[in-house]
Write a protein that holds these residues in place. Structure first.
Motif, PDB file in Angstrom:
ATOM      1  N   HIS A 122       0.860  -1.194   0.000  1.00 42.63           N
ATOM      2  CA  HIS A 122       0.000   0.000   0.000  1.00 42.63           C
ATOM      3  C   HIS A 122       0.890   1.235   0.000  1.00 42.63           C
ATOM      4  N   MET A 123       0.298   2.393  -0.101  1.00 38.73           N
ATOM      5  CA  MET A 123       1.058   3.624  -0.138  1.00 38.73           C
ATOM      6  C   MET A 123       1.754   3.886   1.207  1.00 38.73           C
ATOM      7  N   GLY A 124       2.782   4.725   1.162  1.00 42.69           N
ATOM      8  CA  GLY A 124       3.479   5.119   2.381  1.00 42.69           C
ATOM      9  C   GLY A 124       3.068   6.512   2.811  1.00 42.69           C
ATOM     10  N   SER A 125       3.440   6.873   4.021  1.00 37.40           N
ATOM     11  CA  SER A 125       3.154   8.214   4.540  1.00 37.40           C
ATOM     12  C   SER A 125       4.449   9.010   4.625  1.00 37.40           C
ATOM     13  N   TYR A 126       4.417  10.207   4.077  1.00 41.17           N
ATOM     14  CA  TYR A 126       5.589  11.077   4.063  1.00 41.17           C
ATOM     15  C   TYR A 126       5.319  12.375   4.822  1.00 41.17           C
ATOM     16  N   ALA A 127       4.330  12.359   5.682  1.00 44.22           N
ATOM     17  CA  ALA A 127       3.970  13.557   6.436  1.00 44.22           C
ATOM     18  C   ALA A 127       4.994  13.800   7.536  1.00 44.22           C
ATOM     19  N   PRO A 128       5.254  15.056   7.876  1.00 42.01           N
ATOM     20  CA  PRO A 128       4.808  16.258   7.169  1.00 42.01           C
ATOM     21  C   PRO A 128       5.696  16.550   5.960  1.00 42.01           C
ATOM     22  N   LEU A 129       5.085  17.045   4.910  1.00 47.20           N
ATOM     23  CA  LEU A 129       5.807  17.243   3.657  1.00 47.20           C
ATOM     24  C   LEU A 129       6.929  18.267   3.768  1.00 47.20           C
ATOM     25  N   TYR A 130       6.794  19.234   4.670  1.00 49.43           N
ATOM     26  CA  TYR A 130       7.784  20.317   4.691  1.00 49.43           C
ATOM     27  C   TYR A 130       9.169  19.835   5.151  1.00 49.43           C
ATOM     28  N   VAL A 131       9.256  18.640   5.729  1.00 45.82           N
ATOM     29  CA  VAL A 131      10.565  18.122   6.137  1.00 45.82           C
ATOM     30  C   VAL A 131      11.120  17.123   5.127  1.00 45.82           C
ATOM     31  N   GLN A 132      10.385  16.867   4.080  1.00 43.30           N
ATOM     32  CA  GLN A 132      10.842  15.909   3.083  1.00 43.30           C
ATOM     33  C   GLN A 132      11.772  16.595   2.083  1.00 43.30           C
ATOM     34  N   LEU A 165       5.239   1.342   6.605  1.00 43.55           N
ATOM     35  CA  LEU A 165       4.965   0.972   7.994  1.00 43.55           C
ATOM     36  C   LEU A 165       4.471   2.192   8.770  1.00 43.55           C
ATOM     37  N   ASP A 166       5.035   3.357   8.473  1.00 39.30           N
ATOM     38  CA  ASP A 166       4.569   4.594   9.109  1.00 39.30           C
ATOM     39  C   ASP A 166       3.096   4.842   8.790  1.00 39.30           C
ATOM     40  N   PHE A 167       2.717   4.553   7.556  1.00 39.87           N
ATOM     41  CA  PHE A 167       1.309   4.729   7.182  1.00 39.87           C
ATOM     42  C   PHE A 167       0.408   3.866   8.061  1.00 39.87           C
ATOM     43  N   SER A 168       0.778   2.607   8.253  1.00 36.11           N
ATOM     44  CA  SER A 168      -0.034   1.712   9.080  1.00 36.11           C
ATOM     45  C   SER A 168      -0.131   2.227  10.508  1.00 36.11           C
ATOM     46  N   ARG A 169       0.973   2.710  11.040  1.00 38.49           N
ATOM     47  CA  ARG A 169       0.962   3.261  12.398  1.00 38.49           C
ATOM     48  C   ARG A 169       0.028   4.471  12.485  1.00 38.49           C
ATOM     49  N   GLU A 170       0.136   5.359  11.499  1.00 35.88           N
ATOM     50  CA  GLU A 170      -0.669   6.579  11.512  1.00 35.88           C
ATOM     51  C   GLU A 170      -2.147   6.273  11.284  1.00 35.88           C
ATOM     52  N   MET A 171      -2.437   5.281  10.436  1.00 31.51           N
ATOM     53  CA  MET A 171      -3.834   4.908  10.215  1.00 31.51           C
ATOM     54  C   MET A 171      -4.435   4.309  11.487  1.00 31.51           C
ATOM     55  N   GLN A 341       0.108  13.589   1.864  1.00 29.57           N
ATOM     56  CA  GLN A 341       1.118  12.826   2.592  1.00 29.57           C
ATOM     57  C   GLN A 341       1.428  11.482   1.956  1.00 29.57           C
ATOM     58  N   THR A 342       0.581  11.027   1.033  1.00 25.80           N
ATOM     59  CA  THR A 342       0.867   9.778   0.314  1.00 25.80           C
ATOM     60  C   THR A 342       1.370  10.021  -1.106  1.00 25.80           C
ATOM     61  N   LEU A 343       1.289  11.244  -1.589  1.00 27.85           N
ATOM     62  CA  LEU A 343       1.632  11.544  -2.989  1.00 27.85           C
ATOM     63  C   LEU A 343       3.044  11.112  -3.383  1.00 27.85           C
ATOM     64  N   PRO A 344       4.064  11.299  -2.535  1.00 27.24           N
ATOM     65  CA  PRO A 344       5.411  10.882  -2.951  1.00 27.24           C
ATOM     66  C   PRO A 344       5.534   9.394  -3.265  1.00 27.24           C
ATOM     67  N   SER A 345       4.620   8.574  -2.738  1.00 21.83           N
ATOM     68  CA  SER A 345       4.715   7.126  -2.940  1.00 21.83           C
ATOM     69  C   SER A 345       4.674   6.717  -4.403  1.00 21.83           C
ATOM     70  N   TRP A 346       3.890   7.435  -5.189  1.00 21.41           N
ATOM     71  CA  TRP A 346       3.700   7.005  -6.575  1.00 21.41           C
ATOM     72  C   TRP A 346       5.011   7.022  -7.347  1.00 21.41           C
ATOM     73  N   ARG A 347       5.713   8.145  -7.293  1.00 17.27           N
ATOM     74  CA  ARG A 347       6.991   8.212  -8.002  1.00 17.27           C
ATOM     75  C   ARG A 347       8.086   7.434  -7.278  1.00 17.27           C
ATOM     76  N   HIS A 348       8.024   7.395  -5.962  1.00 20.54           N
ATOM     77  CA  HIS A 348       9.017   6.625  -5.212  1.00 20.54           C
ATOM     78  C   HIS A 348       8.971   5.157  -5.633  1.00 20.54           C
ATOM     79  N   SER A 349       7.767   4.682  -5.986  1.00 21.70           N
ATOM     80  CA  SER A 349       7.611   3.300  -6.460  1.00 21.70           C
ATOM     81  C   SER A 349       8.402   3.061  -7.746  1.00 21.70           C
ATOM     82  N   ILE A 350       8.541   4.109  -8.556  1.00 21.54           N
ATOM     83  CA  ILE A 350       9.332   4.006  -9.791  1.00 21.54           C
ATOM     84  C   ILE A 350      10.815   4.100  -9.475  1.00 21.54           C
ATOM     85  N   TRP A 351      11.174   5.055  -8.631  1.00 19.42           N
ATOM     86  CA  TRP A 351      12.600   5.299  -8.347  1.00 19.42           C
ATOM     87  C   TRP A 351      13.284   4.069  -7.758  1.00 19.42           C
TER      88      TRP A 351
END
Length: 406
Positions: A122-132, A165-171, A341-351
């Motif tokens: 499933h997708m990952g969580s990258y929140a908060p975006l301002y620290v990414q 895993l962070d996504f699961s914790r946050e959910m 907070q999940t948007l980076p996952s899509w391209r990260h999946s390619i990278w």
């Protein structure tokens, strides 16, 4: 006297101009200017030669061949683009090659998704975006890759598997699940979240269900390796579960609603097996609200993301909320939008596939046709990224509590 000063300055200037160092500097300047002029003249002269040569029969033949070559390349690239833009796996409700079961069976046997995504499909969580530091929402595809690669090499970009895993914790925190004793994971994949929940609640009994026999088998193997005895996996249709009413304290549906051909039934079945006072938590890919009406381009884009990855259709976050309210058995219905907070996952999946290509290259050598599938999947991931970024698609979170009987 005053009259002598100009004479002295003139004499000094003359001496400076006639000194060896000055003469050398002047010579170099003159040479530099001469070189630029000479280069420009040479370029113009050779350009004239080329133009004149193109006027000869031999030159015209070469120019014609070059033009044909450019046209052929342009046509080939256009055909490739058309091929990529034409969805190839429309949803099928039976067990043929385009069914959800078939797709996940194939991915699980190949192991490529597990290799790159880990246990959480499933997708990952990258929140908060301002620290990414390795991500910016407005980056182009190429610049996004450059920025992410730099972050990957310097250790400043979030780990792909850790984000899941962070996504699961946050959910789980968002769901306000309390301390459930019986947990149902609907659409468990290879069981990553089920095992996470089993570890988090060691006194609970966790059941993961999936349509894919290969996923259920792999999930059970991983649970055995982890030494977990409070989790089991079964092949069960989420729209027709055999579990008794009011069985589970927590019903969890993470990225399974996308695959459901009847989303109202999906919510109703999960509500049925949820015990009074129990929590229902759903995370799913959605489309925007249907008002204003979808444009022709938006409908085309939706058709692509439906039919490339065998999805029947999506609905809006608000519609999921209405589905829950329509059951008449749920209260405290709440929705949220986790798109950013999940948007980076899509391209990260390619990278991750670019940074470590060896696994998919190995599969390509074993089954050359697999490369075309990997190429299409990467293209589809970017389509999802663009859809989420534009607002056409949304990442929806929906939760509720089952009412106690009157």
């Amino acid at each position: 006297g005053a009259g002598e000063a100009p004479q002295l300055r003139s004499a000094a200037a003359a001496a400076a101009l006639t000194s060896p160092g000055s003469r050398s500097g002047i010579a170099r300047s003159a040479l530099s200017a001469s070189s630029v002029t000479s280069f420009g003249s040479s370029l113009w002269r050779h350009g004239g030669y080329v133009w004149a040569w193109l006027g000869t029969p031999q030159g015209q033949k070469w120019a014609g061949g070059f033009a044909i070559g450019v046209f052929v390349v342009w046509m080939i690239l256009g055909k490739i683009k058309d091929w990529l833009d034409t969805p190839s796996r429309p949803y099928s409700a039976d067990n043929n090659e385009n069914s959800v079961r078939s797709e996940y069976d194939q991915w699980t046997k190949e192991g490529v998704v597990e290799h790159y995504w880990g246990e959480h499909i499933h997708m990952g969580s990258y929140a908060p975006l301002y620290v990414q530091k390795g991500y910016s929402k407005d980056d182009s595809f190429l610049w996004s890759f450059i920025r992410a690669t730099y972050g990957h090499l310097t250790g400043t970009y979030k780990d792909f598997i850790s984000a899941k895993l962070d996504f699961s914790r946050e959910m789980l925190q968002w769901a306000n699940a309390g301390a459930p004793k019986k947990i149902l994971d609907v659409g468990c994949g290879i069981g990553g979240t089920s095992r996470f929940l089993a570890k988090t609640f060691p006194q609970a009994e966790v059941t993961g269900i999936t349509l894919s026999p290969e996923q259920a088998k792999r999930a059970a193997d991983l649970a055995k390796k982890a030494g977990l005895k409070n989790v089991k996996f079964e092949v069960v249709n989420a729209l027709d579960m055999y579990f008794a009413d009011d069985t589970f304290d927590l019903v969890w549906g993470c990225e399974s609603g996308e695959h459901m051909p009847d989303k109202q039934k999906y919510i109703e079945e999960m509500t049925r097996v949820l015990a009074p006072g129990g929590r229902l938590a759903v995370a799913t890919w959605c489309e925007r609200d249907p008002e204003p009406p979808f444009t022709a381009q938006e409908l085309k884009d939706l058709k692509y993301v439906y039919e490339e990855w065998s999805h029947p259709y999506f609905v809006s976050i608000n519609q999921y909320g209405k589905f829950m309210e329509n059951t008449g058995k749920l209260e405290n219905v709440s929705t949220d939008d986790w798109t950013d907070q999940t948007l980076p996952s899509w391209r990260h999946s390619i990278w991750v596939g670019v940074w470590s290509p060896w696994y998919w290259l190995k599969l390509t050598l074993q089954r050359p046709k697999a490369f075309l599938g990997f190429l299409r999947d990467a293209y589809c991931l970017e389509k999802f990224h663009q859809g989420m970024k534009s607002g056409l698609l949304r990442y929806g979170m929906i939760k509720a509590t089952k009412k106690h009987s009157a």
